[in-house]
Structure formats: C-alpha cells, structure tokens
Design an enzyme around this catalytic site. Structure first.
Site, PDB file in Angstrom:
ATOM      1  N   VAL A  12       0.840  -1.211   0.000  1.00 22.39           N
ATOM      2  CA  VAL A  12       0.000   0.000   0.000  1.00 22.39           C
ATOM      3  C   VAL A  12       0.875   1.261   0.000  1.00 22.39           C
ATOM      4  O   VAL A  12       0.632   2.192  -0.784  1.00 22.39           O
ATOM      5  CB  VAL A  12      -0.983  -0.008   1.199  1.00 22.39           C
ATOM      6  CG1 VAL A  12      -1.830   1.255   1.202  1.00 22.39           C
ATOM      7  CG2 VAL A  12      -1.874  -1.244   1.145  1.00 22.39           C
ATOM      8  N   LYS A 100      -6.439  -1.331   9.426  1.00 21.16           N
ATOM      9  CA  LYS A 100      -7.693  -1.583  10.171  1.00 21.16           C
ATOM     10  C   LYS A 100      -7.439  -2.147  11.565  1.00 21.16           C
ATOM     11  O   LYS A 100      -8.231  -1.940  12.479  1.00 21.16           O
ATOM     12  CB  LYS A 100      -8.641  -2.499   9.395  1.00 21.16           C
ATOM     13  CG  LYS A 100      -8.033  -3.774   8.876  1.00 21.16           C
ATOM     14  CD  LYS A 100      -7.768  -3.663   7.405  1.00 21.16           C
ATOM     15  CE  LYS A 100      -6.903  -4.806   6.930  1.00 21.16           C
ATOM     16  NZ  LYS A 100      -6.447  -4.623   5.572  1.00 21.16           N
ATOM     17  N   VAL A 127     -11.456   0.231   5.594  1.00 21.75           N
ATOM     18  CA  VAL A 127     -12.621  -0.630   5.328  1.00 21.75           C
ATOM     19  C   VAL A 127     -12.967  -0.524   3.841  1.00 21.75           C
ATOM     20  O   VAL A 127     -13.118   0.580   3.312  1.00 21.75           O
ATOM     21  CB  VAL A 127     -13.856  -0.196   6.151  1.00 21.75           C
ATOM     22  CG1 VAL A 127     -15.059  -1.094   5.854  1.00 21.75           C
ATOM     23  CG2 VAL A 127     -13.552  -0.189   7.640  1.00 21.75           C
ATOM     24  N   GLY A 129     -11.237  -1.151   1.156  1.00 24.04           N
ATOM     25  CA  GLY A 129     -10.194  -0.747   0.199  1.00 24.04           C
ATOM     26  C   GLY A 129     -10.529   0.572  -0.472  1.00 24.04           C
ATOM     27  O   GLY A 129     -10.589   1.617   0.180  1.00 24.04           O
ATOM     28  N   GLU A 185      -2.320 -13.680   2.269  1.00 28.74           N
ATOM     29  CA  GLU A 185      -0.979 -13.636   2.848  1.00 28.74           C
ATOM     30  C   GLU A 185      -0.437 -15.071   2.923  1.00 28.74           C
ATOM     31  O   GLU A 185      -1.194 -16.025   2.883  1.00 28.74           O
ATOM     32  CB  GLU A 185      -1.053 -13.081   4.283  1.00 28.74           C
ATOM     33  CG  GLU A 185      -1.766 -11.752   4.415  1.00 28.74           C
ATOM     34  CD  GLU A 185      -0.992 -10.618   3.781  1.00 28.74           C
ATOM     35  OE1 GLU A 185       0.247 -10.705   3.710  1.00 28.74           O
ATOM     36  OE2 GLU A 185      -1.633  -9.659   3.333  1.00 28.74           O
ATOM     37  N   ASP A 196      -9.797 -10.216   9.789  1.00 32.41           N
ATOM     38  CA  ASP A 196      -9.723  -8.954   9.029  1.00 32.41           C
ATOM     39  C   ASP A 196     -11.130  -8.352   8.873  1.00 32.41           C
ATOM     40  O   ASP A 196     -11.337  -7.159   9.117  1.00 32.41           O
ATOM     41  CB  ASP A 196      -9.093  -9.258   7.654  1.00 32.41           C
ATOM     42  CG  ASP A 196      -9.059  -8.057   6.740  1.00 32.41           C
ATOM     43  OD1 ASP A 196      -8.188  -7.194   6.937  1.00 32.41           O
ATOM     44  OD2 ASP A 196      -9.920  -7.962   5.847  1.00 32.41           O
ATOM     45  N   LYS A 200     -13.036  -4.779  10.408  1.00 35.22           N
ATOM     46  CA  LYS A 200     -13.771  -3.821   9.564  1.00 35.22           C
ATOM     47  C   LYS A 200     -15.200  -3.616  10.075  1.00 35.22           C
ATOM     48  O   LYS A 200     -15.693  -2.491  10.096  1.00 35.22           O
ATOM     49  CB  LYS A 200     -13.750  -4.305   8.113  1.00 35.22           C
ATOM     50  CG  LYS A 200     -12.339  -4.259   7.520  1.00 35.22           C
ATOM     51  CD  LYS A 200     -12.248  -5.022   6.215  1.00 35.22           C
ATOM     52  CE  LYS A 200     -10.851  -4.928   5.605  1.00 35.22           C
ATOM     53  NZ  LYS A 200     -10.669  -5.846   4.478  1.00 35.22           N
ATOM     54  N   GLY A 297      -6.298  -4.719  -2.655  1.00 31.49           N
ATOM     55  CA  GLY A 297      -5.366  -4.485  -3.756  1.00 31.49           C
ATOM     56  C   GLY A 297      -4.635  -3.167  -3.591  1.00 31.49           C
ATOM     57  O   GLY A 297      -5.111  -2.238  -2.950  1.00 31.49           O
TER      58      GLY A 297
HETATM   59  N1  HSE Z   1      -6.546  -8.928   3.116  1.00 26.60           N
HETATM   60  C1  HSE Z   1      -7.557  -7.946   2.901  1.00 26.60           C
HETATM   61  C2  HSE Z   1      -8.660  -8.520   2.002  1.00 26.60           C
HETATM   62  C3  HSE Z   1      -6.957  -6.719   2.291  1.00 26.60           C
HETATM   63  O1  HSE Z   1      -8.434  -9.584   1.401  1.00 26.60           O
HETATM   64  O2  HSE Z   1      -9.738  -7.947   1.914  1.00 26.60           O
HETATM   65  C4  HSE Z   1      -7.832  -5.513   2.313  1.00 26.60           C
HETATM   66  O3  HSE Z   1      -8.157  -5.108   3.606  1.00 26.60           O
END
Ligand code: HSE
Length: 406
Positions: A12, A100, A127, A129, A185, A196, A200, A297
C-alpha cells in the site's frame, strides 16, 4: 510545497507514492499546493527504487522535522503503528491510515489524540479498500440512524468462496491459488478466519453507534470448514455462501459478528464475486444504501489513502465532523443469544428420526431438495446459539451447520 512521510513501504505504501506521482497535478489542484513525499520509514532499504534515497530507519528523523505535515501510516499491525501515530498526532501532524487493526483496537484513543491536538486522523482505506464508505457515514448519512450493516468485507475470502462455487473446487486448492495471486498472505489466517473482516465491522459499528466494540465481544468464524458439499447444498437451497460481517440491533443492543452465511440469491450481496466487497447499510430514514467496489489491492487501497491525504492537507477534513469513538463494556449483545435460522446436514440419518428430533429444537424444519445419498439436509429456524448447541451435542451425526443471512 506540503511535505509528507510514509510509514511502511509495502504494497500500500508503495502504491501511495505511485498515485501521488501519477496524479501530481490533480492532487496539487485539490490541495492548493504540491505534495512531496519527503521520507519513507521502513526497516528495509530500497536501493533500486526512485524513492530509495528518501528511506530512513529512525522515525524520530521524521517526527522531529517541522516541515512534515502528515504521516501516511501503511505499516499494518497494532505495534508500533499505534505508538508512532500517537506521537505524530501529539506533535501536530495529521495521520492517515489503511491499517484496520490499529483503528479497530485503538481508534478511540487515536481520534481523541487528534482532536486534542487540532489535527485529523483519517482511515478511509481501512474498510472496503477503494470503496468510499467511511466518509459517507460521517457526511451523507449524518442525519440518519444506522439500524443494520451487512457486508462482504474481505476480498481474499470472497475470491475463495466465489471460486469454490464457480469451479467446484475445495477450500485448500483455491486458497493456494489466492496465495499465488498475492491476494492471501502467506499466513492467511487473518483473512480466512474472519479476523480482518471482524476489524472492519468493528470500525463500521463504531461509526454507526459511536461505541468501538471490544475485540472479544465480536464473534468471528472461519471459512476453512466450508466444503464443496456445503456449496452444493446452498445452491440447492436457492442460496450462496458468503463471509458476511453483520451489525444488527438485538433487543436494542448491537449484535456484531462475522461468519459464513447462506445468502439468498436475490440478495444483492449474492452477486458480489471475486475480490470485490459490498456493504449494505440499513438506515431508519434513507432505507438501504449500498457501497460496492474493489475491496483489496494495491491501487484501490492507495487511492483511498491518497484521498485522505488530500482531505487533510486541503483543510476539507478539518471542516467535516470528526468521529468520536468510546469504549464501553457490555455494549454488545451476547452472541450466544442471537437467533438465526440454520442449514444443518446430518450423516447417516433416517429422515423420520431426524425430523422428529429437529422439531424439538426448531419450530421450522424444511428439507433441502436433492440431498446426496446417505445425507439428510434441513433448513431450520429459529434458535439461539445456546439452543443450537443443545441440539448438536445431543447427536453425533451433525456434519455441517451454517447460518442463514436474514
Ligand atoms: N486482506 C484484505 C482482504 C486486504 O483480502 O480484503 C484488504 O483489507
């Protein structure tokens, strides 16, 4: 010239330097001045990058520089992102972030620190992207009451579930592909286990209510147990499995949770596929409002970070209402008491015995058509988590349980 620094030169952070370079003129017009990335903070060196000469390893070089007006924190993780952000805000520097984890855990303190020092703490990229969703909560929906949120908030898991359905593949096979494509990841647990998405929905809930929930009060369930049999059952039940983050009012208290849910095919969330995200906000006055776009992304996320840089440096953010988050224990409804309808699959069950047993726990029991030989599948409703557990612990043939979306 307005000078800024980027903390963390990863996917990012690198995207932010590219966006600032590419959109230099438009950004200068919006800010009313040129924006210059004076420093990049990272543990690594980047000798081959055109920004390699701006990399520093000591945050105090940046924090001590009075020319630096803003930090774009794209490090990820709680620490040292939290400490560095607090320090920057305390020294009168704006902080914008895509992180986040730090907003979900410490958003109350970071916003209070920004307010105390007359600067902005902005987190649009945290939140959805590239989807503008945080600012609309604070502006366009400011006169409304948010009574519900349902969102596909994680791109990686939506990619995996979409492929499991369209290509009839199993979870681990599609996860491996998502890793090769760089979506997931190497340690994919934060995505796959709903962590994740949980962060959010915590942030969105805080925007809706002003109360930032405690991490332990928000239920999160993994998609790793979803099998091709579940995907097929959802199809036969006229539904599709999505990882949904939800906020709903349960007897006046917010219930906040992330779990795989079977969504009806005529629900707009059902047609959100691949790495796309979508967030439906149910408002008491406006009704349903949808936000949709690329939820993950490099460039969508960097675009949202850059928009926050422009908002802070142009003064637009200072003119808007800043959110105030507080933490309050006991503010979230006990997830065990939240009532759902369920898809339930039993192995080796005789339908007459199973239905009689199910009807002791659920007042609605319907068969799913076309079950595989030797399996019995039902849509049952409604019951709390506690009641469901009483049923599942009474039998040893429960193969799958998936909640139905409202
Ligand atoms: N790993 C997160 C996703 C990245 O796949 O949504 C964006 O927050």
């Amino acid at each position: 010239m307005k000078h800024i620094a980027i903390f963390g030169y990863g996917v990012v952070g690198g995207g932010v330097t590219s966006v600032i370079e590419e959109n230099r003129e438009a950004i200068a017009r919006a800010v009313g001045d040129d924006v210059n990335v004076k420093y990049i903070l990272d543990l690594r060196d980047f000798p081959d990058s055109p920004y390699g000469g701006r990399v520093v390893h000591d945050a105090s070089v940046i924090l001590d520089d009075p020319e630096i007006r803003l930090i774009a924190e794209t490090m990820g993780g709680s620490h040292p992102a939290y400490e560095l952000s607090i320090e920057a805000l305390s020294r009168g520097k704006h902080v914008v972030t895509s992180n986040k984890e730090v907003v979900a855990n410490f958003g109350d303190q970071l916003l209070a620190c920004a307010a105390e020092h007359g600067v902005s703490y902005l987190f649009e990229a945290s939140v959805g992207g590239g989807i503008p969703v945080i600012r609309p909560f604070l502006t366009s929906l400011a006169g409304d009451t948010v009574v519900g949120i349902s969102g596909i908030l994680n791109g990686t898991t939506n990619f995996i579930l979409s492929k499991m359905k369209s290509e009839k593949r199993d979870f681990s096979d599609v996860l491996a592909e998502a890793q090769v494509l760089g979506y997931a990841e190497r340690d994919p647990s934060a995505d796959v286990d709903g962590i994740d998405a949980k962060r959010k929905i915590m942030i969105l809930s805080a925007l809706a209510t002003g109360v930032l929930p405690e991490d332990v009060d928000v239920y999160a369930e993994s998609i790793s147990k979803i099998t091709p049999e579940d995907v097929s059952a959802a199809e036969r039940a006229g539904r599709v499995i999505k990882l949904v983050g939800s906020f709903r009012l349960e007897k006046g208290s917010p219930a906040i949770y992330v779990c795989p849910q079977m969504v009806k095919l005529d629900d707009v969330l059902a047609s959100v596929n691949d790495v796309y995200n979508a967030i439906r906000v149910k408002c008491s006055v406006t009704g349903d409002v949808m936000f949709y776009g690329r939820g993950a992304g490099r460039f969508p996320t960097a675009g949202a970070v850059t928009a926050d840089i422009v908002a802070a440096l142009s003064g637009a953010a200072a003119a808007e209402r800043a959110p105030v988050f507080t933490k309050k224990s006991g503010a979230v409804a006990d997830f065990d008491k939240v009532r759902f309808s369920y898809y339930i699959r039993l192995a080796d069950a005789s339908p007459s015995d199973a239905e009689e047993d199910l009807s002791r726990y659920f007042d609605r029991v319907e068969c799913v058509p076309g079950s595989p030989v030797g399996k019995a599948e039902y849509i049952c409703g409604e019951a709390s988590g506690k009641e469901l557990r009483a049923f599942t612990s009474s039998r040893d043939d429960v193969e799958s349980v998936i909640r139905l979306a409202e």
